[in-house]
Motif scaffolding. Sequence first.
Motif, PDB file in Angstrom:
ATOM      1  N   TYR A  50       0.966  -0.950   0.087  1.00 43.31           N
ATOM      2  CA  TYR A  50      -0.035  -0.168  -0.178  1.00 43.31           C
ATOM      3  C   TYR A  50       0.916   1.241   0.061  1.00 43.31           C
ATOM      4  O   TYR A  50       0.728   2.129  -0.703  1.00 43.31           O
ATOM      5  CB  TYR A  50      -0.993   0.091   1.211  1.00 43.31           C
ATOM      6  CG  TYR A  50      -2.047   1.090   1.303  1.00 43.31           C
ATOM      7  CD1 TYR A  50      -2.954   1.331   0.252  1.00 43.31           C
ATOM      8  CD2 TYR A  50      -1.859   2.259   2.193  1.00 43.31           C
ATOM      9  CE1 TYR A  50      -3.928   2.372   0.379  1.00 43.31           C
ATOM     10  CE2 TYR A  50      -2.791   3.284   2.212  1.00 43.31           C
ATOM     11  CZ  TYR A  50      -3.521   3.306   1.219  1.00 43.31           C
ATOM     12  OH  TYR A  50      -4.411   4.645   1.475  1.00 43.31           O
ATOM     13  N   ASP A  51       1.902   1.076   0.846  1.00 41.39           N
ATOM     14  CA  ASP A  51       2.817   2.458   0.874  1.00 41.39           C
ATOM     15  C   ASP A  51       3.450   2.645  -0.323  1.00 41.39           C
ATOM     16  O   ASP A  51       3.594   3.730  -0.971  1.00 41.39           O
ATOM     17  CB  ASP A  51       4.027   2.279   2.116  1.00 41.39           C
ATOM     18  CG  ASP A  51       4.587   3.754   2.190  1.00 41.39           C
ATOM     19  OD1 ASP A  51       5.789   3.592   1.651  1.00 41.39           O
ATOM     20  OD2 ASP A  51       4.034   4.417   2.648  1.00 41.39           O
ATOM     21  N   ARG A  52       3.735   1.663  -1.195  1.00 43.03           N
ATOM     22  CA  ARG A  52       4.438   1.683  -2.515  1.00 43.03           C
ATOM     23  C   ARG A  52       3.246   2.290  -3.417  1.00 43.03           C
ATOM     24  O   ARG A  52       3.874   3.201  -4.470  1.00 43.03           O
ATOM     25  CB  ARG A  52       5.032   0.228  -3.073  1.00 43.03           C
ATOM     26  CG  ARG A  52       6.164   0.058  -2.399  1.00 43.03           C
ATOM     27  CD  ARG A  52       6.593  -1.401  -2.810  1.00 43.03           C
ATOM     28  NE  ARG A  52       7.116  -1.205  -4.337  1.00 43.03           N
ATOM     29  CZ  ARG A  52       8.199  -0.593  -4.796  1.00 43.03           C
ATOM     30  NH1 ARG A  52       9.337  -0.329  -4.010  1.00 43.03           N
ATOM     31  NH2 ARG A  52       8.512  -0.565  -6.125  1.00 43.03           N
ATOM     32  N   LEU A  53       2.042   1.963  -3.423  1.00 39.42           N
ATOM     33  CA  LEU A  53       1.112   2.532  -4.235  1.00 39.42           C
ATOM     34  C   LEU A  53       1.049   4.141  -4.113  1.00 39.42           C
ATOM     35  O   LEU A  53       0.790   4.719  -4.817  1.00 39.42           O
ATOM     36  CB  LEU A  53      -0.074   1.437  -4.269  1.00 39.42           C
ATOM     37  CG  LEU A  53      -0.167   0.345  -4.672  1.00 39.42           C
ATOM     38  CD1 LEU A  53      -1.540  -0.232  -4.780  1.00 39.42           C
ATOM     39  CD2 LEU A  53       0.165   0.286  -6.235  1.00 39.42           C
ATOM     40  N   LEU A  54       0.956   4.430  -2.670  1.00 37.71           N
ATOM     41  CA  LEU A  54       0.832   5.710  -2.515  1.00 37.71           C
ATOM     42  C   LEU A  54       1.887   6.505  -2.944  1.00 37.71           C
ATOM     43  O   LEU A  54       1.735   7.636  -3.408  1.00 37.71           O
ATOM     44  CB  LEU A  54       0.614   5.839  -0.971  1.00 37.71           C
ATOM     45  CG  LEU A  54      -0.567   5.363  -0.348  1.00 37.71           C
ATOM     46  CD1 LEU A  54      -0.514   5.718   1.157  1.00 37.71           C
ATOM     47  CD2 LEU A  54      -1.765   6.105  -0.824  1.00 37.71           C
ATOM     48  N   ARG A  55       3.123   6.170  -3.026  1.00 40.15           N
ATOM     49  CA  ARG A  55       4.266   6.707  -3.360  1.00 40.15           C
ATOM     50  C   ARG A  55       4.237   6.611  -4.943  1.00 40.15           C
ATOM     51  O   ARG A  55       4.715   7.874  -5.609  1.00 40.15           O
ATOM     52  CB  ARG A  55       5.922   6.148  -3.179  1.00 40.15           C
ATOM     53  CG  ARG A  55       5.859   6.216  -1.581  1.00 40.15           C
ATOM     54  CD  ARG A  55       7.172   5.328  -1.274  1.00 40.15           C
ATOM     55  NE  ARG A  55       7.350   5.349   0.302  1.00 40.15           N
ATOM     56  CZ  ARG A  55       8.479   5.626   0.760  1.00 40.15           C
ATOM     57  NH1 ARG A  55       9.286   5.747   0.110  1.00 40.15           N
ATOM     58  NH2 ARG A  55       8.383   5.351   2.122  1.00 40.15           N
ATOM     59  N   ILE A  56       3.800   5.942  -5.704  1.00 41.52           N
ATOM     60  CA  ILE A  56       3.559   5.969  -7.233  1.00 41.52           C
ATOM     61  C   ILE A  56       2.471   6.818  -7.512  1.00 41.52           C
ATOM     62  O   ILE A  56       2.652   7.504  -8.356  1.00 41.52           O
ATOM     63  CB  ILE A  56       3.136   4.375  -7.569  1.00 41.52           C
ATOM     64  CG1 ILE A  56       4.344   3.642  -7.320  1.00 41.52           C
ATOM     65  CG2 ILE A  56       2.969   4.347  -9.067  1.00 41.52           C
ATOM     66  CD1 ILE A  56       4.334   1.984  -7.470  1.00 41.52           C
ATOM     67  N   ARG A  57       1.459   6.865  -6.905  1.00 45.46           N
ATOM     68  CA  ARG A  57       0.501   7.785  -7.051  1.00 45.46           C
ATOM     69  C   ARG A  57       0.820   9.414  -6.842  1.00 45.46           C
ATOM     70  O   ARG A  57       0.697  10.268  -7.887  1.00 45.46           O
ATOM     71  CB  ARG A  57      -0.824   7.543  -6.062  1.00 45.46           C
ATOM     72  CG  ARG A  57      -1.865   8.545  -6.472  1.00 45.46           C
ATOM     73  CD  ARG A  57      -3.141   8.426  -5.367  1.00 45.46           C
ATOM     74  NE  ARG A  57      -2.865   8.752  -3.959  1.00 45.46           N
ATOM     75  CZ  ARG A  57      -3.363   8.551  -3.079  1.00 45.46           C
ATOM     76  NH1 ARG A  57      -4.743   8.145  -3.173  1.00 45.46           N
ATOM     77  NH2 ARG A  57      -3.215   8.761  -2.025  1.00 45.46           N
ATOM     78  N   ALA A  58       1.797   9.525  -6.076  1.00 44.39           N
ATOM     79  CA  ALA A  58       2.369  10.789  -5.816  1.00 44.39           C
ATOM     80  C   ALA A  58       3.397  10.899  -6.864  1.00 44.39           C
ATOM     81  O   ALA A  58       3.420  12.247  -7.463  1.00 44.39           O
ATOM     82  CB  ALA A  58       3.231  11.059  -4.329  1.00 44.39           C
ATOM     83  N   LEU A  59       4.153  10.163  -7.372  1.00 43.48           N
ATOM     84  CA  LEU A  59       5.029  10.214  -8.431  1.00 43.48           C
ATOM     85  C   LEU A  59       3.957  10.646  -9.837  1.00 43.48           C
ATOM     86  O   LEU A  59       4.776  11.458 -10.628  1.00 43.48           O
ATOM     87  CB  LEU A  59       5.601   9.012  -8.912  1.00 43.48           C
ATOM     88  CG  LEU A  59       6.745   8.732  -7.789  1.00 43.48           C
ATOM     89  CD1 LEU A  59       7.250   7.268  -8.070  1.00 43.48           C
ATOM     90  CD2 LEU A  59       7.738   9.514  -7.812  1.00 43.48           C
ATOM     91  N   ARG A  60       2.899  10.392  -9.995  1.00 44.50           N
ATOM     92  CA  ARG A  60       2.077  10.885 -11.042  1.00 44.50           C
ATOM     93  C   ARG A  60       1.847  12.105 -11.032  1.00 44.50           C
ATOM     94  O   ARG A  60       1.873  12.909 -12.058  1.00 44.50           O
ATOM     95  CB  ARG A  60       0.792   9.880 -11.073  1.00 44.50           C
ATOM     96  CG  ARG A  60      -0.381  10.509 -11.987  1.00 44.50           C
ATOM     97  CD  ARG A  60      -0.070  10.671 -13.449  1.00 44.50           C
ATOM     98  NE  ARG A  60      -0.928  11.012 -14.287  1.00 44.50           N
ATOM     99  CZ  ARG A  60      -0.988  12.703 -14.888  1.00 44.50           C
ATOM    100  NH1 ARG A  60      -0.071  13.332 -14.226  1.00 44.50           N
ATOM    101  NH2 ARG A  60      -1.849  12.986 -15.494  1.00 44.50           N
ATOM    102  N   TRP A  61       1.458  12.938  -9.831  1.00 38.65           N
ATOM    103  CA  TRP A  61       1.292  14.267  -9.580  1.00 38.65           C
ATOM    104  C   TRP A  61       2.593  14.991  -9.771  1.00 38.65           C
ATOM    105  O   TRP A  61       2.816  16.062 -10.241  1.00 38.65           O
ATOM    106  CB  TRP A  61       0.739  14.379  -8.328  1.00 38.65           C
ATOM    107  CG  TRP A  61      -0.517  13.962  -8.420  1.00 38.65           C
ATOM    108  CD1 TRP A  61      -1.200  12.864  -7.836  1.00 38.65           C
ATOM    109  CD2 TRP A  61      -1.698  14.663  -8.496  1.00 38.65           C
ATOM    110  NE1 TRP A  61      -2.472  12.539  -7.887  1.00 38.65           N
ATOM    111  CE2 TRP A  61      -3.232  13.903  -8.603  1.00 38.65           C
ATOM    112  CE3 TRP A  61      -1.968  16.024  -9.005  1.00 38.65           C
ATOM    113  CZ2 TRP A  61      -4.216  14.078  -8.885  1.00 38.65           C
ATOM    114  CZ3 TRP A  61      -3.253  16.173  -9.431  1.00 38.65           C
ATOM    115  CH2 TRP A  61      -4.472  15.461  -9.273  1.00 38.65           C
TER     116      TRP A  61
END
Length: 195
Positions: free
Chosen positions: A80-91
């Motif tokens: 889950y933390d990795r997905l949150l970081r990947i989502r932040a990378l999109r922004w």
Amino acid sequence: MAGERAAGLVRELHRAAGGHLPPFRAEGLRQALEEMRALYERNQADVSEAKSGRTDLIFLIRFRHCCLLRNQRCVLAYLYDRLLRIRALRWEYGSVLPNTIQFHMSAEEVEWFNRYKKSLATYMKSVGGEEGLDLTQDIKPPKSLYIEVRCLRDYGEFEIDDGTTVLLKKNSQHFLPRWKCEQLIRQGVLEHILS
């Protein structure tokens, strides 16, 4: 010791500074899942014996079950933390991630990023009328509409809204609309020159 592999995954993410995405640890994740499977199978065998009257195994069964739950929480927290970081990378970087970041992602994470990117694009098109509304622009409120930028690498021609094209060559400086070059700044093509 039980649970160390899964906890190690979480510790590694915690050590990664400032939202940095460390490489995906498929082997560590596989080992944590194997440990969980082994604990589950031992528990199943001991439960069968405990049903037949061996009550001395109950505490061991409970301990293994707690280890299973801890491993499960650690693995889910890691993913889950990795997905949150990947989502932040999109922004932060936009719809195209640099290769150095994509190299640290698993195939499933790249697929999730692409689906998130498409979902966000669909939403932005539906919100702002015909042209859509780009929510990734002006993440921080601008102080001025135009900024001075330096080109860090050869990019080629860049068209501004009024139809003017600017040739972006390495080390050239330009005075451009902020909203047009913000994406290129995030991608590392341009650098904002602060006065």
